[in-house]
Design an enzyme around this catalytic site. Structure first.
Site, mmCIF file in Angstrom:
data_model
loop_
_atom_site.group_PDB
_atom_site.id
_atom_site.type_symbol
_atom_site.label_atom_id
_atom_site.label_comp_id
_atom_site.label_asym_id
_atom_site.label_seq_id
_atom_site.Cartn_x
_atom_site.Cartn_y
_atom_site.Cartn_z
ATOM 1 N N CYS A 74 2.775 -0.339 9.228
ATOM 2 C CA CYS A 74 2.083 -0.515 7.947
ATOM 3 C C CYS A 74 0.616 -0.855 8.241
ATOM 4 O O CYS A 74 0.330 -1.908 8.819
ATOM 5 C CB CYS A 74 2.762 -1.646 7.167
ATOM 6 S SG CYS A 74 1.943 -2.002 5.612
ATOM 7 N N CYS A 197 -2.224 2.491 0.683
ATOM 8 C CA CYS A 197 -1.340 2.602 1.859
ATOM 9 C C CYS A 197 -2.231 2.917 3.062
ATOM 10 O O CYS A 197 -2.860 3.985 3.101
ATOM 11 C CB CYS A 197 -0.319 3.709 1.618
ATOM 12 S SG CYS A 197 0.700 4.025 3.053
HETATM 13 N N1 LIG Z 1 6.384 2.283 3.404
HETATM 14 C C1 LIG Z 1 6.003 2.782 4.675
HETATM 15 C C2 LIG Z 1 5.443 1.791 5.618
HETATM 16 C C3 LIG Z 1 4.336 0.994 5.020
HETATM 17 C C4 LIG Z 1 3.060 1.790 4.844
HETATM 18 C C5 LIG Z 1 2.000 0.931 4.336
HETATM 19 N N2 LIG Z 1 2.034 0.268 3.125
HETATM 20 C C6 LIG Z 1 0.658 1.084 4.974
HETATM 21 O O1 LIG Z 1 -0.278 0.401 4.526
HETATM 22 O O2 LIG Z 1 0.524 1.816 5.943
HETATM 23 C C7 LIG Z 1 7.155 3.479 5.382
HETATM 24 O O3 LIG Z 1 8.287 2.968 5.361
HETATM 25 O O4 LIG Z 1 6.911 4.515 6.003
#
Ligand SMILES: N[C@@H](CCC[C@H](N)C(=O)O)C(=O)O
Length: 258
Positions: A74, A197
């Site tokens: 993340c 994200c």
């Molecule tokens: N939900 C994603 C991982 C988290 C991604 C995130 N919020 C970021 O900032 O990169 C997954 O399970 O692939």
């Protein structure tokens, strides 16, 4: 027993943050993680992050999605744990920590955190999209009318329909008028749109360069929750020295029984 937790946000991607250097918080209690991330019955967050000891680096990051499952890297959470480690006094301004995808160097200056991401050497071209792994899997698709786009509906359709059980995060992007790009992301494991994200922003920057939408190697990306920038080196199809930069802030500290 009351436990202490912290809440952090990085451009609106929010996380419950727990200092787990004593190892008390279990990695396998997905019901508890989902409960703590629940916005009505718990603290509320897109994910939960444990800060733990690591033998080779300054600390270790363990990341769980809001659904309670441990997941891949993340980027915004990585920037937030840097701010948390700095707040706890574990590190100075420069540090290195271990995450599920390997070591990450980082620098904190005030609220701004610059996080080194893993190199990317493979970008898959699909009919109307690109797919790559920036620590987490990302589908990147250009659309028109991003502001009104049904990100939740289309994101869910692609996440399950194209990428199956394992899934992918789904990013929709369009160029903006300031030489950068706007992004909206459907996040796997949250199963909804989030305000930002970090690994998705990274994927979009590399995708826009790969598609020739920009020749810059420092790219401004605007998410619903704020602005981030990504810079990188490019050589013969490979992206290295990728840095994701933006604000990461502590929101509050709390105590809760669990
Ligand atoms: N939900 C994603 C991982 C988290 C991604 C995130 N919020 C970021 O900032 O990169 C997954 O399970 O692939």
């Amino acid at each position: 027993m009351k436990n202490t937790f912290y809440k952090y946000q990085g451009t609106g991607n929010d996380f419950v943050m727990i200092d787990n250097r004593n190892g008390d918080f279990s990695h396998t209690d997905s019901t508890l993680v989902a409960h703590l991330c629940d916005r009505r019955f718990g603290i509320g967050a897109d994910g939960l992050i444990l800060l733990e000891n690591d033998d080779d680096t300054d600390f270790r990051m363990v990341y769980f999605n809001a659904d309670g499952n441990e997941s891949t890297m993340c980027g915004n959470g990585g920037r937030c744990i840097v701010a948390f480690a700095h707040f706890l006094g574990i590190v100075d301004d420069e540090m290195e920590f271990m995450a599920i995808d390997g070591p990450h160097k980082a620098l904190i200056q005030g609220d701004m955190v610059s996080l080194k991401m893993q190199d990317v050497s493979e970008i898959k071209e699909k009919s109307n999209a690109l797919f790559m792994n920036t620590g987490s899997p990302h589908h990147v698709q250009m659309v028109e009318g991003l502001k009104l786009y049904d990100v939740k509906k289309e994101g869910a359709r692609l996440r399950y329909g194209v990428y199956g059980e394992k899934g992918s995060n789904i990013n929709f992007v369009e160029a903006n008028t300031t030489n950068g790009f706007n992004i909206r992301t459907y996040e796997r494991g949250v199963e909804d749109e989030t305000l930002s994200c970090g690994t998705g922003v990274t994927a979009v920057a590399l995708a826009m360069h790969h598609l020739g939408k920009t020749s810059a190697n420092q790219i401004a990306i605007s998410a619903l929750g704020g602005n981030l920038s990504v810079d990188f080196k490019y050589n013969n199809g490979s992206y290295t020295d990728i840095y994701l930069k933006g604000a990461a802030k502590q929101v509050f500290k709390g105590e809760m029984e669990w």
